[in-house]
Write a protein that holds these residues in place. Structure first.
Motif, PDB file in Angstrom:
ATOM      1  N   SER A   4     -12.715   4.022  23.041  1.00 46.56           N
ATOM      2  CA  SER A   4     -12.956   4.272  21.611  1.00 46.56           C
ATOM      3  C   SER A   4     -14.398   4.715  21.384  1.00 46.56           C
ATOM      4  O   SER A   4     -14.657   5.626  20.596  1.00 46.56           O
ATOM      5  N   SER A   5     -15.319   4.085  22.069  1.00 46.99           N
ATOM      6  CA  SER A   5     -16.735   4.450  21.941  1.00 46.99           C
ATOM      7  C   SER A   5     -16.992   5.862  22.446  1.00 46.99           C
ATOM      8  O   SER A   5     -17.806   6.588  21.887  1.00 46.99           O
ATOM      9  N   SER A  25     -12.365  -0.605  24.334  1.00 45.07           N
ATOM     10  CA  SER A  25     -13.589  -0.453  23.558  1.00 45.07           C
ATOM     11  C   SER A  25     -14.430   0.712  24.081  1.00 45.07           C
ATOM     12  O   SER A  25     -14.989   1.480  23.295  1.00 45.07           O
ATOM     13  N   ASN A  26     -14.523   0.862  25.388  1.00 41.69           N
ATOM     14  CA  ASN A  26     -15.283   1.967  25.972  1.00 41.69           C
ATOM     15  C   ASN A  26     -14.648   3.314  25.671  1.00 41.69           C
ATOM     16  O   ASN A  26     -15.342   4.299  25.408  1.00 41.69           O
ATOM     17  N   ASN A  56     -20.139   2.791  27.432  1.00 44.72           N
ATOM     18  CA  ASN A  56     -20.178   3.475  26.133  1.00 44.72           C
ATOM     19  C   ASN A  56     -20.330   2.514  24.960  1.00 44.72           C
ATOM     20  O   ASN A  56     -21.062   2.806  24.016  1.00 44.72           O
ATOM     21  N   ASN A  57     -19.644   1.374  25.001  1.00 43.30           N
ATOM     22  CA  ASN A  57     -19.745   0.454  23.867  1.00 43.30           C
ATOM     23  C   ASN A  57     -21.148  -0.145  23.750  1.00 43.30           C
ATOM     24  O   ASN A  57     -21.649  -0.360  22.656  1.00 43.30           O
ATOM     25  N   ILE A  58     -21.821  -0.375  24.872  1.00 42.95           N
ATOM     26  CA  ILE A  58     -23.204  -0.862  24.844  1.00 42.95           C
ATOM     27  C   ILE A  58     -24.134   0.241  24.348  1.00 42.95           C
ATOM     28  O   ILE A  58     -25.054   0.001  23.556  1.00 42.95           O
ATOM     29  N   LEU A  87     -23.542   2.551  22.245  1.00 45.32           N
ATOM     30  CA  LEU A  87     -23.446   2.664  20.796  1.00 45.32           C
ATOM     31  C   LEU A  87     -24.155   1.513  20.072  1.00 45.32           C
ATOM     32  O   LEU A  87     -24.646   1.680  18.960  1.00 45.32           O
ATOM     33  N   GLN A  88     -24.216   0.358  20.696  1.00 46.96           N
ATOM     34  CA  GLN A  88     -24.795  -0.810  20.052  1.00 46.96           C
ATOM     35  C   GLN A  88     -26.317  -0.832  20.108  1.00 46.96           C
ATOM     36  O   GLN A  88     -26.960  -1.458  19.272  1.00 46.96           O
ATOM     37  N   TRP A 145      -9.548  -5.434  26.969  1.00 50.47           N
ATOM     38  CA  TRP A 145     -10.161  -5.071  25.693  1.00 50.47           C
ATOM     39  C   TRP A 145     -11.431  -4.245  25.873  1.00 50.47           C
ATOM     40  O   TRP A 145     -11.696  -3.319  25.133  1.00 50.47           O
ATOM     41  N   SER A 146     -12.239  -4.569  26.889  1.00 47.49           N
ATOM     42  CA  SER A 146     -13.481  -3.831  27.087  1.00 47.49           C
ATOM     43  C   SER A 146     -13.214  -2.377  27.473  1.00 47.49           C
ATOM     44  O   SER A 146     -13.967  -1.489  27.087  1.00 47.49           O
TER      45      SER A 146
END
Length: 160
Positions: free
Chosen positions: A96-97, A93-94, A148-150, A152-153, A89-90
């Motif tokens: 997509s980010s 998520s990366n 990337n997901n971090i 964006l957050q 999943w991670s």
């Protein structure tokens, strides 16, 4: 000549033309917004995969493979892919980010930024935006890889 051969040739030609036009369009976007080739490459790979999948489906339809066999194959493949994506999943998520960063994030390559964190801030220059990581180069010449997901957050300040 069999009509299916002609239809297959037309489908492949359409695929190649569409692929060529997409590459040219992305090259224009890259030049206009001064994006790195490393930022364009993942998007191009994803679009090519989508086009290729559509081509395979069209060729299968042209040659008249039975729909029940296709449906069985597709559901089996989607089940395996679904299980793999839940396990990773991670990674999904990366990816997509990365697409979101590419399309709408105000940070560009070469800009100096500060990522604001409650423990300590991270300051550096954006040296690359890839499929999985944003890479910052610090004043001490260190490279920091942020998923990337971090990225964006976290709140990001662009240093002028």
């Amino acid at each position: 000549m069999d009509i299916r051969i002609l239809e297959t040739i037309i489908a492949v030609a359409f695929f190649l033309i569409l692929r060529f036009l997409t590459e040219r369009l992305l090259a224009k976007v890259q030049k206009k917004y001064e994006y790195s080739k490393y930022r364009i490459r993942p998007i191009l790979k994803f679009i090519n995969l989508l086009f290729f999948t559509t081509l395979v489906i069209a060729i299968v339809a042209i040659w008249g493979v039975e729909q029940t066999n296709i449906l069985t194959f597709i559901t089996s493949a989607l089940t395996v892919v679904g299980i793999a994506l839940v396990a990773q999943w991670s990674i999904l998520s990366n990816i997509s980010s990365a697409i979101i960063i590419f399309i709408s994030h105000p940070v560009k390559l070469g800009e100096s930024i500060t990522i604001i964190d409650k423990e300590f801030d991270i300051k550096g220059q954006v040296s690359d935006i890839g499929l999985f990581y944003v890479i910052l180069k610090t004043d001490a010449n260190e490279k920091i890889m942020i998923p990337n997901n971090i990225f964006l957050q976290k709140a990001t300040k662009i240093n002028l």
